[in-house]
Each structure stands twice: as structure tokens, then as C-alpha cells.
Write a protein that holds these residues in place. Structure first.
Motif, PDB file in Angstrom:
ATOM      1  N   LEU A 233       0.819  -1.205   0.000  1.00  0.00           N
ATOM      2  CA  LEU A 233       0.000   0.000   0.000  1.00  0.00           C
ATOM      3  C   LEU A 233       0.860   1.264   0.000  1.00  0.00           C
ATOM      4  CD1 LEU A 233      -2.775  -1.091   2.530  1.00  0.00           C
ATOM      5  CD2 LEU A 233      -2.944  -0.972   0.033  1.00  0.00           C
ATOM      6  N   SER A 234       2.006   1.203   0.662  1.00  0.00           N
ATOM      7  CA  SER A 234       2.917   2.352   0.676  1.00  0.00           C
ATOM      8  C   SER A 234       3.421   2.661  -0.734  1.00  0.00           C
ATOM      9  CB  SER A 234       4.104   2.082   1.605  1.00  0.00           C
ATOM     10  OG  SER A 234       3.671   1.947   2.947  1.00  0.00           O
ATOM     11  N   LYS A 235       3.692   1.615  -1.488  1.00  0.00           N
ATOM     12  CA  LYS A 235       4.128   1.811  -2.871  1.00  0.00           C
ATOM     13  C   LYS A 235       3.016   2.454  -3.697  1.00  0.00           C
ATOM     14  CE  LYS A 235       6.222  -0.625  -6.775  1.00  0.00           C
ATOM     15  NZ  LYS A 235       6.738  -1.936  -7.271  1.00  0.00           N
ATOM     16  N   LEU A 236       1.785   1.967  -3.502  1.00  0.00           N
ATOM     17  CA  LEU A 236       0.644   2.539  -4.229  1.00  0.00           C
ATOM     18  C   LEU A 236       0.403   3.991  -3.837  1.00  0.00           C
ATOM     19  CD1 LEU A 236      -1.919  -0.436  -4.047  1.00  0.00           C
ATOM     20  CD2 LEU A 236      -0.657   0.362  -6.063  1.00  0.00           C
ATOM     21  N   ALA A 237       0.722   4.325  -2.581  1.00  0.00           N
ATOM     22  CA  ALA A 237       0.505   5.693  -2.092  1.00  0.00           C
ATOM     23  C   ALA A 237       1.616   6.645  -2.507  1.00  0.00           C
ATOM     24  CB  ALA A 237       0.375   5.683  -0.575  1.00  0.00           C
ATOM     25  N   GLY A 238       2.625   6.120  -3.207  1.00  0.00           N
ATOM     26  CA  GLY A 238       3.683   6.981  -3.715  1.00  0.00           C
ATOM     27  C   GLY A 238       4.817   7.247  -2.748  1.00  0.00           C
ATOM     28  N   TYR A 239       5.008   6.383  -1.743  1.00  0.00           N
ATOM     29  CA  TYR A 239       6.132   6.560  -0.829  1.00  0.00           C
ATOM     30  C   TYR A 239       7.437   6.407  -1.610  1.00  0.00           C
ATOM     31  CZ  TYR A 239       3.228   6.198   3.402  1.00  0.00           C
ATOM     32  OH  TYR A 239       2.314   6.401   4.398  1.00  0.00           O
ATOM     33  N   SER A 240       8.470   7.063  -1.162  1.00  0.00           N
ATOM     34  CA  SER A 240       9.786   6.897  -1.772  1.00  0.00           C
ATOM     35  C   SER A 240      10.304   5.492  -1.469  1.00  0.00           C
ATOM     36  CB  SER A 240      10.768   7.930  -1.224  1.00  0.00           C
ATOM     37  OG  SER A 240      11.039   7.691   0.156  1.00  0.00           O
ATOM     38  N   GLU A 241      11.287   5.061  -2.221  1.00  0.00           N
ATOM     39  CA  GLU A 241      11.843   3.718  -2.013  1.00  0.00           C
ATOM     40  C   GLU A 241      12.399   3.542  -0.603  1.00  0.00           C
ATOM     41  OE1 GLU A 241      12.688  -0.217  -2.967  1.00  0.00           O
ATOM     42  OE2 GLU A 241      11.480   1.269  -4.046  1.00  0.00           O
ATOM     43  N   PRO A 242      13.196   4.497  -0.081  1.00  0.00           N
ATOM     44  CA  PRO A 242      13.684   4.334   1.304  1.00  0.00           C
ATOM     45  C   PRO A 242      12.543   4.260   2.321  1.00  0.00           C
ATOM     46  CG  PRO A 242      14.958   6.003   0.151  1.00  0.00           C
ATOM     47  CD  PRO A 242      13.797   5.680  -0.733  1.00  0.00           C
ATOM     48  N   GLU A 243      11.497   5.072   2.127  1.00  0.00           N
ATOM     49  CA  GLU A 243      10.356   5.029   3.046  1.00  0.00           C
ATOM     50  C   GLU A 243       9.670   3.672   2.983  1.00  0.00           C
ATOM     51  OE1 GLU A 243       8.509   9.490   3.468  1.00  0.00           O
ATOM     52  OE2 GLU A 243       8.198   8.445   1.563  1.00  0.00           O
ATOM     53  N   MET A 244       9.444   3.182   1.773  1.00  0.00           N
ATOM     54  CA  MET A 244       8.757   1.914   1.601  1.00  0.00           C
ATOM     55  C   MET A 244       9.547   0.773   2.241  1.00  0.00           C
ATOM     56  SD  MET A 244       7.434   0.151  -1.912  1.00  0.00           S
ATOM     57  CE  MET A 244       9.058  -0.467  -2.336  1.00  0.00           C
ATOM     58  N   GLN A 245      10.873   0.800   2.095  1.00  0.00           N
ATOM     59  CA  GLN A 245      11.703  -0.247   2.676  1.00  0.00           C
ATOM     60  C   GLN A 245      11.743  -0.158   4.204  1.00  0.00           C
ATOM     61  OE1 GLN A 245      12.819  -2.832   1.044  1.00  0.00           O
ATOM     62  NE2 GLN A 245      11.965  -1.957  -0.835  1.00  0.00           N
ATOM     63  N   SER A 246      11.463   1.022   4.749  1.00  0.00           N
ATOM     64  CA  SER A 246      11.468   1.190   6.213  1.00  0.00           C
ATOM     65  C   SER A 246      10.148   0.775   6.853  1.00  0.00           C
ATOM     66  CB  SER A 246      11.769   2.648   6.578  1.00  0.00           C
ATOM     67  OG  SER A 246      13.057   3.015   6.154  1.00  0.00           O
ATOM     68  N   VAL A 247       9.129   0.538   6.031  1.00  0.00           N
ATOM     69  CA  VAL A 247       7.833   0.104   6.556  1.00  0.00           C
ATOM     70  C   VAL A 247       7.916  -1.369   6.939  1.00  0.00           C
ATOM     71  CG1 VAL A 247       5.427  -0.362   5.922  1.00  0.00           C
ATOM     72  CG2 VAL A 247       6.494   1.812   5.294  1.00  0.00           C
TER      73      VAL A 247
END
Length: 296
Positions: A233-247
Motif C-alpha cells: 500500500l505504501s508503494k501505491l501511495a507513492g512513498y519513496s523507495e527508502p520510506e517503503m523499505q522502512s515500513v
């Protein structure tokens, strides 16, 4: 290693199977290391344990080494032997290990109330999407760990007079006797739960279930599903790659604690809400709350 199994059997019924498994894995790593060097693992000399620390810190974190020392101490006590881990030579070895690797634990990106709403907005409009919304909303409101969240059952929810639900969060990793804690859901989250229960025709059993080709399966989700869903869902919401990997599966719990901090709640109420026993953990979660958030 067969001679050690009788000691692990003494723990059965007193500890969760996962806890016993952790003790077994940690102690056997030490025992195998000692056997290769023709040293005794039980009873072990303090110098043996210190040498083990100096060796394994090259490939393990200090936290991992500390867990293994706990297992070594437990097995010695079960065998009626004095634990070598209390000796000063072991304490000095651990100090060397911490100085060699002075890293802080990695912290999951907190999914705060704002981020939660962003993720809910990208959930699909089908049954799977509704289930994901419930996962987000209930996980955030209850401050559940991922294992607690997927273990929630329909019968754990009690409807209060004001239309909201209270939830019995049963056994947690720091609640070995299964006393549980009570979490309270917001009205919006409670309405989502009702919508999901009606749509999925749930009467009892797991609240959150797999949805495959539009059909709901009668089984519990794996705890890893929580983190995987949050990343997707973070990827779909447009999070940056570092943010998505930190989820991770902990992100809802971290973000809820951060949100409560911004709302002005103190450490003790937050600890009670999330079932924390250690203030150090909560303090680490909330220390990264950006100061400009307080000004909004």
C-alpha cells in the motif's frame, strides 16, 4: 546435543513454544561453537563464554549475543549449575562487543494517522481492500503487534453503548500468562469492522482472513502478511523507495505511539494503550517525531 533436550523439556508448559524454540536455537549455536573447539558448553567456564562473544560479534549484533547469553544462563540454571554469564570476564567481553558495534536498533517507519489515511485511500474497493482497511484501522487504534493483530477473533470484540468496540488483545510476547489487555476503537474504525463482518458473513473465528479470487478463506493470516500489505500500500501511495523499505509490520504500532505523543499524551498512558512494559522502547519510538508536527 541430545543430552540437552531433557533440559528444554523441563520448560514445556511454562513457556510458549516459540520461546523454548528461541532458547534452543541460541544455546545450540553456543554448544556447537564450543564442541568444535573441544570446550564444554555445560557447565561452561566464563572464559569460554567470553571467547564465544569475541568470536561471534564479528557476524552478530550485540542484541543477538545478549539473547544467546540469556539462553546459556537459562540452561545452566535448569541443570543446577552456576551461570558463567555473571562473571566479570563475560561482562567485559560484552562491553568490548558493544564498543565494536555501537549501532542502535533499526526503527520501522511510523505509520501515523496521516499516513494511515493515505494508505486507506489506495485500498481497492473489493473484499480484499475492505479487509486491508480494517487491518490498517484496527492495527492503528489497538497498537497491536503484528502477531496480535492477525490473532484477533470476532468474539474478542465487544460493542459498547456508544457504538464503538472494545477489543480483547489476548496473549502478547510480554504477556506469557495470557492475561491480555483491552484496546478501544474509534467510531470510524468500529463502523469499518461492522462493514467487514457483514460483508464477509463472519460470526466467529479470525477477524482478518485471506481473500483469494473474491472468496474469503476460514483461516488466520500469517503475521508477515501485515508488513507485506503495508509495503504494498505504501508503494501505491507513492512513498519513496527508502520510506517503503522502512515500513514493517511494526509501523502501525510505532506510528500510533507517535500520533498519541503529538496529541499530548504522556509516556505512561501510551505504555498502557500499547501494553508496553518498558518505557525505553516507547521513548525510542517517539523520539523521531518531527518538532514541526507539534506546530500544525
Amino acid at each position: 546435543m541430545a543430552s540437552f533436550e531433557s533440559l528444554f523439556q523441563k520448560m514445556e508448559g511454562a513457556y510458549a513454544p516459540s520461546t523454548i524454540s528461541g532458547y534452543r536455537t541460541d544455546f545450540y549455536d553456543f554448544a556447537k561453537w564450543a564442541r568444535r573447539r573441544r570446550l564444554r558448553a555445560l557447565p561452561a567456564q566464563p572464559e569460554t563464554v567470553a571467547a564465544y562473544i569475541d568470536d561471534v560479534i564479528e557476524r552478530c549484533s550485540p542484541a543477538t549475543v545478549k539473547h544467546r547469553l540469556v539462553a546459556i544462563a537459562k540452561l545452566h540454571r535448569l541443570a543446577g549449575e552456576e551461570s558463567p554469564t555473571t562473571d566479570e570476564v563475560v561482562a567485559l567481553a560484552m562491553r568490548r562487543a558493544r564498543r565494536k558495534k555501537p549501532a542502535r536498533p533499526n526503527q520501522a517507519l511510523g505509520i501515523t494517522a496521516e499516513r494511515r489515511d493515505q494508505l486507506m485511500a489506495v485500498c481497492s474497493d473489493d473484499l480484499a481492500g475492505l479487509r486491508d482497511k480494517v487491518l490498517l484501522a484496527v492495527g492503528f487504534d489497538s497498537l497491536c503487534r503484528r502477531s496480535e493483530l492477525v490473532a484477533l477473533r470476532v468474539e474478542d470484540f465487544t460493542l459498547e453503548a456508544n457504538g464503538t468496540y472494545t477489543v480483547l488483545v489476548r496473549r502478547a510476547k510480554n504477556d506469557q500468562f495470557g492475561e491480555g489487555r483491552i484496546a478501544r476503537l474509534s467510531l470510524a474504525t468500529s463502523r469499518l469492522v461492522d462493514e467487514w463482518i457483514d460483508a464477509a458473513s463472519l460470526e466467529r473465528g479470525p477477524l482478518l482472513r485471506p481473500v483469494y479470487k473474491g472468496k474469503i478463506r476460514t483461516r488466520y493470516l500469517h503475521p508477515a502478511f501485515v508488513g507485506a500489505t503495508l509495503k504494498r500500500l505504501s508503494k501505491l501511495a507513492g512513498y519513496s523507495e527508502p520510506e517503503m523499505q522502512s515500513v514493517s509490520g511494526h509501523s502501525l504500532r510505532v506510528g500510533a505511539a507517535q500520533t498519541l505523543t503529538v496529541m499530548g499524551y504522556g509516556l505512561l498512558p501510551i505504555m498502557a494503550a500499547g501494553g508496553w512494559r518498558s518505557s525505553n522502547v516507547v521513548a525510542r519510538y517517539v523520539e523521531k517525531v518531527e518538532m514541526n508536527v507539534w506546530e500544525r
